[in-house]
Design a protein around this motif. Structure first.
Motif, mmCIF file in Angstrom:
data_model
loop_
_atom_site.group_PDB
_atom_site.id
_atom_site.type_symbol
_atom_site.label_atom_id
_atom_site.label_comp_id
_atom_site.label_asym_id
_atom_site.label_seq_id
_atom_site.Cartn_x
_atom_site.Cartn_y
_atom_site.Cartn_z
ATOM 1 N N ALA A 59 24.682 -6.673 35.831
ATOM 2 C CA ALA A 59 24.558 -5.283 35.357
ATOM 3 C C ALA A 59 26.077 -4.899 34.645
ATOM 4 C CB ALA A 59 24.304 -4.433 36.497
ATOM 5 N N VAL A 60 25.640 -3.797 33.895
ATOM 6 C CA VAL A 60 26.692 -3.316 33.086
ATOM 7 C C VAL A 60 27.152 -1.900 33.207
ATOM 8 C CG1 VAL A 60 27.627 -2.848 30.831
ATOM 9 C CG2 VAL A 60 26.834 -5.055 31.140
ATOM 10 N N LEU A 61 28.114 -1.295 33.916
ATOM 11 C CA LEU A 61 28.500 -0.138 34.032
ATOM 12 C C LEU A 61 29.362 0.426 32.920
ATOM 13 C CD1 LEU A 61 29.856 0.020 37.924
ATOM 14 C CD2 LEU A 61 27.635 0.844 36.840
ATOM 15 N N VAL A 80 29.801 -5.979 35.561
ATOM 16 C CA VAL A 80 30.824 -5.798 34.471
ATOM 17 C C VAL A 80 31.004 -4.412 33.887
ATOM 18 C CG1 VAL A 80 31.625 -6.734 32.348
ATOM 19 C CG2 VAL A 80 30.196 -8.249 33.522
ATOM 20 N N VAL A 81 32.302 -3.748 33.872
ATOM 21 C CA VAL A 81 32.120 -2.423 33.459
ATOM 22 C C VAL A 81 32.990 -2.409 32.194
ATOM 23 C CG1 VAL A 81 34.461 -2.001 34.825
ATOM 24 C CG2 VAL A 81 33.073 -0.112 34.226
ATOM 25 N N ALA A 118 33.726 -3.165 40.390
ATOM 26 C CA ALA A 118 33.049 -4.120 39.523
ATOM 27 C C ALA A 118 33.772 -5.408 39.499
ATOM 28 C CB ALA A 118 33.060 -3.623 38.303
ATOM 29 N N HIS A 119 33.282 -6.469 38.906
ATOM 30 C CA HIS A 119 33.815 -7.763 39.226
ATOM 31 C C HIS A 119 34.479 -8.170 38.189
ATOM 32 C CE1 HIS A 119 29.976 -7.660 41.591
ATOM 33 N NE2 HIS A 119 31.147 -7.993 42.575
ATOM 34 N N VAL A 120 34.112 -7.747 36.848
ATOM 35 C CA VAL A 120 34.957 -7.779 35.684
ATOM 36 C C VAL A 120 35.027 -6.419 34.894
ATOM 37 C CG1 VAL A 120 35.024 -9.271 33.320
ATOM 38 C CG2 VAL A 120 33.646 -10.159 35.292
ATOM 39 N N ARG A 121 36.279 -6.317 34.404
ATOM 40 C CA ARG A 121 36.697 -4.952 33.689
ATOM 41 C C ARG A 121 36.810 -5.284 32.187
ATOM 42 N NH1 ARG A 121 37.363 -4.602 38.747
ATOM 43 N NH2 ARG A 121 38.740 -6.281 38.572
#
Length: 260
Positions: free
Chosen positions: A52-54, A100-101, A118-121
């Motif tokens: 998912a992407v925020l 991922v954001v 999130a896990h990746v910014r």
């Protein structure tokens, strides 16, 4: 309950869920209704997406807590609201799929706390990071004292809260608060690219990465190493792992190369 698109948008792009904060006139400030809509979107993504992407609509990711709502809350409601944020953000950090954001403009207060779950910014060059709680007479309540402090260190976080300073994305990358800095307007594109890459991993490997790593971090070294051995063994005996390892040994997949 349906997700309210007036607060949070939701779209499925192949096997990637796109979840957008949708209050651009309020710089995507988070109210109680927003956090509940976010919860529904996150839960939905866990059931139908592989990653998912925020992101935030408009020119800002999120300016944090909706102070107009917060200032009216009695003490017990404020405590309960904070704990609700904790549970929902924990569902992002320790759920079943990677998040991922994409960050642009304001990444402030609760917005920074959400990004930290999130896990990746990924931040574009317009992003700026702030924790103005000290100047507002309050304290972080969305998990920042744990997540942000572990990303950038308690001393740096304390500096931001005490002085109200804002931090540019390149500096935040050096501190460990973001993983990628991209040109203006390209954060969402990069975040989707990274989410697609993560979605290609074996589901059990992703689940272990999301759920074992933060728990191992909280353990003693010896307990952490023991759990690592268990997770290493569990992931390696799945049929998908066996096939992927065989493909590598038979040279059907490429070896890793140095970054370009």
């Amino acid at each position: 309950m349906d997700i309210s698109p007036s607060l949070v948008t939701y779209a499925l792009q192949e096997d990637i869920a796109l979840i957008g904060l949708n209050r651009p006139a309020k710089r995507n400030a988070i109210s109680d209704r927003v956090v509940e809509a976010l919860h529904l979107a996150v839960e939905r993504a866990q059931t139908e997406a592989k990653a998912a992407v925020l992101h935030g609509t408009g020119t800002h990711f999120c300016a944090g807590l909706d102070l107009a709502e917060h200032v009216e809350k009695p003490l017990i409601a404020a405590v309960q609201g904070s704990r609700r944020w904790h549970r929902i953000f924990d569902g992002i950090e320790r759920g079943g799929i990677p998040f991922v954001v994409a960050l642009q403009g304001a990444v402030v207060g609760g917005g920074f706390e959400l990004a930290a779950a999130a896990h990746v910014r990924v931040a574009d060059e317009t992003a700026f990071f702030g924790l103005p709680e000290g100047t507002r007479g309050i304290f972080v309540g969305g998990g920042g004292s744990v997540r942000i402090a572990r990303l950038i260190g308690a001393q740096r976080m304390g500096d931001m809260m005490l002085t109200g300073r804002t931090v540019a994305p390149v500096q935040m990358e050096q501190w460990g608060g973001v993983s990628y800095v991209v040109p203006a307007g390209q954060a969402l594109e990069k975040a989707i690219e990274l989410a697609k890459a993560a979605a290609q991993n074996a589901p059990m490997s992703n689940y272990a990465i999301l759920n074992a790593l933060p728990r191992i971090r909280d353990m003693s070294s010896e307990d952490g190493l023991f759990v690592e051995s268990l997770m290493s063994s569990l992931t390696s005996v799945t049929p998908e792992a066996t096939e992927r390892l065989r493909a590598f040994l038979e040279k059907r997949v490429a070896k890793l190369e140095a970054p370009k």
